[in-house]
Design a protein around this motif. Sequence first.
Motif, PDB file in Angstrom:
ATOM      1  N   VAL A 103      -3.864   4.447   1.547  1.00  9.94           N
ATOM      2  CA  VAL A 103      -4.925   4.772   0.584  1.00  9.94           C
ATOM      3  C   VAL A 103      -4.737   6.159  -0.033  1.00  9.94           C
ATOM      4  O   VAL A 103      -5.560   6.584  -0.848  1.00  9.94           O
ATOM      5  CB  VAL A 103      -6.331   4.689   1.235  1.00  9.94           C
ATOM      6  CG1 VAL A 103      -6.637   3.265   1.667  1.00  9.94           C
ATOM      7  CG2 VAL A 103      -6.456   5.668   2.390  1.00  9.94           C
ATOM      8  N   LYS A 104      -3.669   6.834   0.322  1.00 12.17           N
ATOM      9  CA  LYS A 104      -3.424   8.165  -0.257  1.00 12.17           C
ATOM     10  C   LYS A 104      -3.371   8.103  -1.787  1.00 12.17           C
ATOM     11  O   LYS A 104      -3.911   8.952  -2.487  1.00 12.17           O
ATOM     12  CB  LYS A 104      -2.110   8.746   0.271  1.00 12.17           C
ATOM     13  CG  LYS A 104      -2.158   9.261   1.701  1.00 12.17           C
ATOM     14  CD  LYS A 104      -0.799   9.827   2.107  1.00 12.17           C
ATOM     15  CE  LYS A 104      -0.765  10.259   3.565  1.00 12.17           C
ATOM     16  NZ  LYS A 104      -1.576  11.461   3.799  1.00 12.17           N
ATOM     17  N   ILE A 132      -6.960   7.599  -3.265  1.00 18.59           N
ATOM     18  CA  ILE A 132      -7.771   8.811  -3.136  1.00 18.59           C
ATOM     19  C   ILE A 132      -7.260   9.891  -4.084  1.00 18.59           C
ATOM     20  O   ILE A 132      -8.039  10.593  -4.748  1.00 18.59           O
ATOM     21  CB  ILE A 132      -7.769   9.319  -1.683  1.00 18.59           C
ATOM     22  CG1 ILE A 132      -8.381   8.277  -0.746  1.00 18.59           C
ATOM     23  CG2 ILE A 132      -8.512  10.653  -1.580  1.00 18.59           C
ATOM     24  CD1 ILE A 132      -9.820   7.925  -1.063  1.00 18.59           C
ATOM     25  N   GLY A 152      -5.129  14.014   4.873  1.00 14.81           N
ATOM     26  CA  GLY A 152      -5.916  13.500   5.989  1.00 14.81           C
ATOM     27  C   GLY A 152      -6.160  12.009   5.953  1.00 14.81           C
ATOM     28  O   GLY A 152      -6.769  11.457   6.876  1.00 14.81           O
ATOM     29  N   TYR A 153      -5.679  11.337   4.902  1.00 13.50           N
ATOM     30  CA  TYR A 153      -5.907   9.898   4.769  1.00 13.50           C
ATOM     31  C   TYR A 153      -4.698   9.086   5.222  1.00 13.50           C
ATOM     32  O   TYR A 153      -3.576   9.591   5.261  1.00 13.50           O
ATOM     33  CB  TYR A 153      -6.225   9.548   3.311  1.00 13.50           C
ATOM     34  CG  TYR A 153      -7.638   9.887   2.893  1.00 13.50           C
ATOM     35  CD1 TYR A 153      -8.667   8.961   3.023  1.00 13.50           C
ATOM     36  CD2 TYR A 153      -7.937  11.149   2.387  1.00 13.50           C
ATOM     37  CE1 TYR A 153      -9.969   9.274   2.638  1.00 13.50           C
ATOM     38  CE2 TYR A 153      -9.233  11.476   2.004  1.00 13.50           C
ATOM     39  CZ  TYR A 153     -10.242  10.533   2.133  1.00 13.50           C
ATOM     40  OH  TYR A 153     -11.523  10.846   1.763  1.00 13.50           O
ATOM     41  N   GLN A 154      -4.949   7.826   5.512  1.00 17.30           N
ATOM     42  CA  GLN A 154      -3.874   6.910   5.862  1.00 17.30           C
ATOM     43  C   GLN A 154      -2.970   6.711   4.654  1.00 17.30           C
ATOM     44  O   GLN A 154      -3.408   6.796   3.493  1.00 17.30           O
ATOM     45  CB  GLN A 154      -4.440   5.551   6.305  1.00 17.30           C
ATOM     46  CG  GLN A 154      -5.288   5.629   7.568  1.00 17.30           C
ATOM     47  CD  GLN A 154      -5.942   4.302   7.909  1.00 17.30           C
ATOM     48  OE1 GLN A 154      -6.891   4.243   8.667  1.00 17.30           O
ATOM     49  NE2 GLN A 154      -5.440   3.206   7.342  1.00 17.30           N
ATOM     50  N   SER A 155      -1.711   6.422   4.913  1.00 11.36           N
ATOM     51  CA  SER A 155      -0.732   6.323   3.835  1.00 11.36           C
ATOM     52  C   SER A 155      -1.068   5.236   2.820  1.00 11.36           C
ATOM     53  O   SER A 155      -0.742   5.363   1.642  1.00 11.36           O
ATOM     54  CB  SER A 155       0.663   6.063   4.413  1.00 11.36           C
ATOM     55  OG  SER A 155       0.681   4.863   5.175  1.00 11.36           O
ATOM     56  N   ALA A 167      -9.927   1.952  -2.242  1.00 10.47           N
ATOM     57  CA  ALA A 167      -9.572   2.559  -0.953  1.00 10.47           C
ATOM     58  C   ALA A 167     -10.493   2.037   0.150  1.00 10.47           C
ATOM     59  O   ALA A 167     -10.048   1.733   1.266  1.00 10.47           O
ATOM     60  CB  ALA A 167      -9.672   4.082  -1.054  1.00 10.47           C
ATOM     61  N   THR A 227      -5.549  14.498   0.430  1.00  7.19           N
ATOM     62  CA  THR A 227      -4.958  13.215   0.814  1.00  7.19           C
ATOM     63  C   THR A 227      -4.155  13.300   2.113  1.00  7.19           C
ATOM     64  O   THR A 227      -3.866  12.264   2.728  1.00  7.19           O
ATOM     65  CB  THR A 227      -4.048  12.665  -0.297  1.00  7.19           C
ATOM     66  OG1 THR A 227      -3.018  13.634  -0.589  1.00  7.19           O
ATOM     67  CG2 THR A 227      -4.850  12.378  -1.555  1.00  7.19           C
ATOM     68  N   LEU A 283      -9.449  -0.071   3.562  1.00  9.48           N
ATOM     69  CA  LEU A 283      -9.803   0.396   4.897  1.00  9.48           C
ATOM     70  C   LEU A 283     -10.660  -0.615   5.636  1.00  9.48           C
ATOM     71  O   LEU A 283     -10.499  -0.836   6.840  1.00  9.48           O
ATOM     72  CB  LEU A 283     -10.522   1.748   4.797  1.00  9.48           C
ATOM     73  CG  LEU A 283      -9.656   2.926   4.323  1.00  9.48           C
ATOM     74  CD1 LEU A 283     -10.517   4.166   4.099  1.00  9.48           C
ATOM     75  CD2 LEU A 283      -8.550   3.238   5.328  1.00  9.48           C
TER      76      LEU A 283
END
Length: 231
Positions: free
Chosen positions: A189-190, A193, A184-187, A223, A182, A227
């Motif tokens: 959608v953390k 994910i 590496g993901y935007q906050s 998610a 997580t 996005l």
Amino acid sequence: MIYEGKEYKEVTDGSAEIGDLIHVTEVEGEVCDTWIFTLDDCINAPEVASYVGYGRTFLDIDTDEWVRYRYVRDVEELLSEHNVKDGDFFVIIDDTCAHGLSNGTIVRKSKRKASYAGMPITVLRSSINKFVNYKDVRKATEEDIDIARKTYNLIKQTDTVNSPSHYNQTKIEAIDIIEDVTAGYQSNVKYHIGNAIKYLIRAPFKNHTVEDLKKAVWYIQRAIEKLEGEK
């Protein structure tokens, strides 16, 4: 306090035993720095294993200054990533460091990778995960572990809150996988994910495999929608 590969603790209860380690700092007004063992259990005028000055093999509380220490244990091999195992219990012995844990706190080596900050640990019965320097801990004794089991109601050495069995079937703990992925993901959608990964990991090991897989899909779809909504 370490002396010749053994750990000693300062005696503060006024007792005396044969074999106590004495640190002599003054004899009849003369400053010195002598380490010596006692041959009796006398408190105020202990006989010691060698001369301390003026032809004496004893100390006198009226004329001499010293601190008494008592043997605790042999010092184990210095801890490092090479001689600690996942799941091993440790006790915090240095609370002056940045980890913020108090002395006596019982922790357990986690499966996360070691870092420049030292050994990855989990505090028992909590969600606290930190890194500690190897010198900040000692290996827990059986007595320490027994107290921990009674205190935290640990039937086994497995903490069912921090490491439930259905999240502990892989070589790396689920929380570590989730944190790594997580990152590496935007906050926004953390969370989704992370939950998807959680359900994917536990699905084969619980009795609701299909339901867990459906939950994972639902969180992934959420998610994706978030996005896509930003485009």
